[in-house]
Scaffold this active site. Structure first.
Site, PDB file in Angstrom:
ATOM      1  N   TRP A   1       0.810  -1.215   0.000  1.00 17.32           N
ATOM      2  CA  TRP A   1       0.000   0.000   0.000  1.00 17.32           C
ATOM      3  C   TRP A   1       0.850   1.274   0.000  1.00 17.32           C
ATOM      4  O   TRP A   1       0.465   2.290   0.562  1.00 17.32           O
ATOM      5  CB  TRP A   1      -0.970   0.004   1.178  1.00 17.32           C
ATOM      6  CG  TRP A   1      -1.854  -1.185   1.198  1.00 17.32           C
ATOM      7  CD1 TRP A   1      -2.839  -1.500   0.313  1.00 17.32           C
ATOM      8  CD2 TRP A   1      -1.839  -2.267   2.149  1.00 17.32           C
ATOM      9  NE1 TRP A   1      -3.435  -2.695   0.655  1.00 17.32           N
ATOM     10  CE2 TRP A   1      -2.840  -3.187   1.774  1.00 17.32           C
ATOM     11  CE3 TRP A   1      -1.074  -2.539   3.283  1.00 17.32           C
ATOM     12  CZ2 TRP A   1      -3.095  -4.352   2.488  1.00 17.32           C
ATOM     13  CZ3 TRP A   1      -1.323  -3.699   3.987  1.00 17.32           C
ATOM     14  CH2 TRP A   1      -2.327  -4.585   3.590  1.00 17.32           C
ATOM     15  N   HIS A   2       2.000   1.192  -0.635  1.00 18.94           N
ATOM     16  CA  HIS A   2       2.868   2.375  -0.715  1.00 18.94           C
ATOM     17  C   HIS A   2       2.975   2.880  -2.151  1.00 18.94           C
ATOM     18  O   HIS A   2       4.016   3.383  -2.565  1.00 18.94           O
ATOM     19  CB  HIS A   2       4.267   2.030  -0.177  1.00 18.94           C
ATOM     20  CG  HIS A   2       4.276   1.715   1.286  1.00 18.94           C
ATOM     21  ND1 HIS A   2       5.390   1.215   1.930  1.00 18.94           N
ATOM     22  CD2 HIS A   2       3.312   1.818   2.235  1.00 18.94           C
ATOM     23  CE1 HIS A   2       5.104   1.022   3.205  1.00 18.94           C
ATOM     24  NE2 HIS A   2       3.849   1.386   3.413  1.00 18.94           N
ATOM     25  N   TYR A   3       1.904   2.732  -2.909  1.00 22.73           N
ATOM     26  CA  TYR A   3       1.943   3.176  -4.308  1.00 22.73           C
ATOM     27  C   TYR A   3       2.042   4.700  -4.382  1.00 22.73           C
ATOM     28  O   TYR A   3       1.585   5.426  -3.494  1.00 22.73           O
ATOM     29  CB  TYR A   3       0.719   2.665  -5.072  1.00 22.73           C
ATOM     30  CG  TYR A   3      -0.605   2.837  -4.369  1.00 22.73           C
ATOM     31  CD1 TYR A   3      -1.265   4.054  -4.370  1.00 22.73           C
ATOM     32  CD2 TYR A   3      -1.212   1.759  -3.709  1.00 22.73           C
ATOM     33  CE1 TYR A   3      -2.481   4.209  -3.738  1.00 22.73           C
ATOM     34  CE2 TYR A   3      -2.434   1.907  -3.074  1.00 22.73           C
ATOM     35  CZ  TYR A   3      -3.060   3.129  -3.084  1.00 22.73           C
ATOM     36  OH  TYR A   3      -4.265   3.281  -2.446  1.00 22.73           O
TER      37      TYR A   3
END
Length: 594
Positions: free
Chosen positions: A528-530
């Site tokens: 979830w670090h896009y």
């Protein structure tokens, strides 16, 4: 979003959903209740009067700043700007307060699995076949993440060109309000010892700083396990100059195109009842619409508003305000791979508390256990229901009874030990593989098409392999096995356990446990670090103003070419405060009046 093993929680949820209720119900407490004493300026979007906004604009009394998105960057930015200027924040989601699924660490997985239309976490699947989520709640990703807090490296600060003095003012402003020192779980201590045993050293103790070696980071969960998100930074706002509207979905930015350059003048949004409203800026060239919708929402909104690749906009009959082929390009997600580790002793739930920062650009973290509070809000989660599971993402005409039964069977074979163990996580930092975001339709509430091209570049595969090797060494270390009380399983056995537990739509291969390269490609999940889609120099200037457009700015992770530090939330919140301070000082002088 701060990292934790998606595999573990998705795996546990599949089991949990066998006995889960079939409709949403609150066991205790009230959901989404506003705290009007602390946040009197937070109101539902339906309370907004379009007519009064139009009248006030004609009298040059509109908003100095309209911030689209009350997330990790938007909340501190709004709180800061409101000290001197009139600010309107438009957040498409609800509030995180008094929602036990959001507020408590032990319910972290439930919110991520909720696929209902009102969920704080909006589910999407990239074209790569990786399940993902984007925030839909005040506080953004800080309201649904795993809570780990750590600053960016000094190299990152220098690379983006930020003023180090203002950065060092902005981080502490966030930390004093919502960041805590974690009480280290025994699983995390074992991981720390294992990392040091295999050479991820030195041990740097507790620190917010990004340093090589093994360290304890901060957390936005307090000692009672209660979350403190960026939404709480709004408590520092000037209540007389800020308005925050929840359930306010912005559909497009409004431009005046009569001049040499397009100029943002306001936005069009709908409230929770579907009624349309317009909000306008003051007639002042320093007034701005600031988009802080995150790496998915920001490029999507720019394109829906007419800023983006001309051919793509015309394909959907969107009026082109500015042809910019770089909007939506350079999308990147840090690939995550995990090793499932069983334990013969009960394991307390823990999210990320320890991180190993290696010299090769791989970060090692860990999570453990499973929890759920008595007052959690139970829902039927379609994507993870026992009958369909992840197959709900496949078009119905492609499903077959055989495929469904095979899926259900495989999940029923997951050992009970899944609840008595944890995961070692390996994340590739600054991946060289990039992708793009494209519109599917003109509905802002629908997810766009997102491609990350995980492991498209061989250097990313190489680093993943090294990360998995470190992770397995940690599992095999004496200190770690002394804690789990398990025998030292072969690497192939550990990989096989993980392949069976893995939840994504990527086809598996027979050599997944024989080839670490294939294991990396087939078991990749998100952390979830896009980021990306609105890069500096291509879509925005170094001060984040949209190129060739007046009165429009972007402030969020869509401007990043890499994810800062081991986990981005600290830097995204700091960025909101930083840009707010710089803006005040640019307009009002050196001190900015605060």
């Amino acid at each position: 979003m701060a990292s934790v093993s998606a595999v573990k929680f998705l795996l546990c949820l599949v089991l949990w959903l066998f006995i889960s209720p079939t409709s949403c119900q609150v066991n205790a407490g009230k959901k989404n209740k506003l705290n009007q004493n602390v946040y009197p300026f937070i109101k539902r979007a339906s309370s907004f009067s379009s007519s009064s906004s139009s009248i006030s604009t004609r009298n040059n009394d509109g908003y100095d700043y309209i911030i689209v998105g009350g997330g990790a960057a938007g909340c501190p930015l709004a709180a800061t700007l409101s000290q001197k200027f009139r600010v309107l924040v438009l957040e498409r989601g609800g509030v995180p307060f008094n929602n036990p699924n959001v507020s408590f660490m032990e319910n972290f997985h439930i919110t991520l699995a909720d696929t209902s239309a009102t969920s704080p976490s909006q589910y999407f699947v990239s074209t790569d076949g990786v399940l993902n989520a984007r925030a839909r709640v005040l506080g953004g990703g800080t309201s649904i993440n795993a809570g780990f807090y750590t600053r960016a490296s000094s190299r990152f600060i220098e690379k983006v060109g930020w003023d180090a003095k203002v950065v060092n003012e902005s981080y502490p402003w966030v930390e004093k309000q919502i960041v805590y020192r974690p009480k280290i779980a025994t699983w995390q201590r074992a991981v720390k010892d294992g990392l040091l045993d295999v050479g991820v050293s030195p041990f740097n103790g507790f620190t917010f700083d990004h340093v090589h070696g093994t360290k304890v980071g901060g957390t936005i969960f307090d000692r009672f396990g209660r979350r403190h998100s960026a939404a709480e930074l709004l408590a520092s706002a000037n209540p007389r100059k800020i308005s925050v509207l929840i359930h306010a979905t912005v559909h497009k930015i409004v431009f005046d195109t009569r001049g040499r350059r397009p100029k943002a003048v306001g936005v069009i949004f709908t409230d929770e009842n579907g009624k349309q409203h317009e909000a306008f800026l003051r007639k002042n060239m320093q007034s701005e619409v600031i988009v802080s919708c995150g790496a998915i929402g920001t490029p999507q909104l720019l394109m829906l508003s007419g800023i983006g690749p001309k051919e793509e906009l015309e394909r959907l009959n969107i009026t082109v305000v500015l042809d910019n082929p770089y909007v939506g390009k350079g999308m990147t997600d840090n690939p995550l791979n995990t090793i499932f580790v069983p334990s013969k002793r009960p394991v307390r739930q823990s999210l990320i508390e320890i991180v190993g920062v290696t010299n090769m650009g791989v970060y090692i973290e860990a999570s453990s256990g499973f929890g759920q509070s008595d007052d959690s809000i139970h829902c039927h989660h379609g994507i993870l229901s026992a009958e369909i599971g992840q197959l709900s993402t496949i078009p119905p005409h492609k499903r077959s009874p055989e495929i469904v039964q095979e899926y259900v069977k495989s999940k029923r074979e997951i050992p009970v030990e899944a609840f008595r163990g944890g995961f070692i996580l390996s994340k590739v930092a600054s991946p060289w593989s990039t992708g793009e975001l494209k519109l599917i339709n003109t509905n802002v509430e629908d997810n766009p098409s997102v491609t990350f091209n995980y492991f498209n570049h061989p250097y990313d595969v190489q680093r993943c392999v090294e990360g998995i090797r470190i992770a397995t060494k940690v599992v095999h270390s004496d200190r770690f096995t002394n804690y789990t009380l398990c025998d030292k399983e072969s690497t192939e056995t550990l990989l096989n356990l993980t392949v069976k537990a893995n939840v994504n739509l990527v086809p598996k291969h027979v050599n997944d446990t024989k080839s670490l390269e294939q294991f990396c490609r087939d078991t990749v999940i998100t952390i979830w670090h896009y980021h990306g889609g609105c890069h500096v120099g291509k879509v925005v200037s170094p001060d984040y103003k949209v190129l060739r457009v007046d009165r429009l700015r972007v402030v969020d992770g869509s401007t990043f070419t890499e994810s800062p530090g081991t986990n981005p939330q600290a830097t995204v919140m700091m960025m909101g405060r930083y840009v707010g301070l710089k803006t005040l000082r640019d307009r009002l002088g050196k001190s900015g009046g605060i």
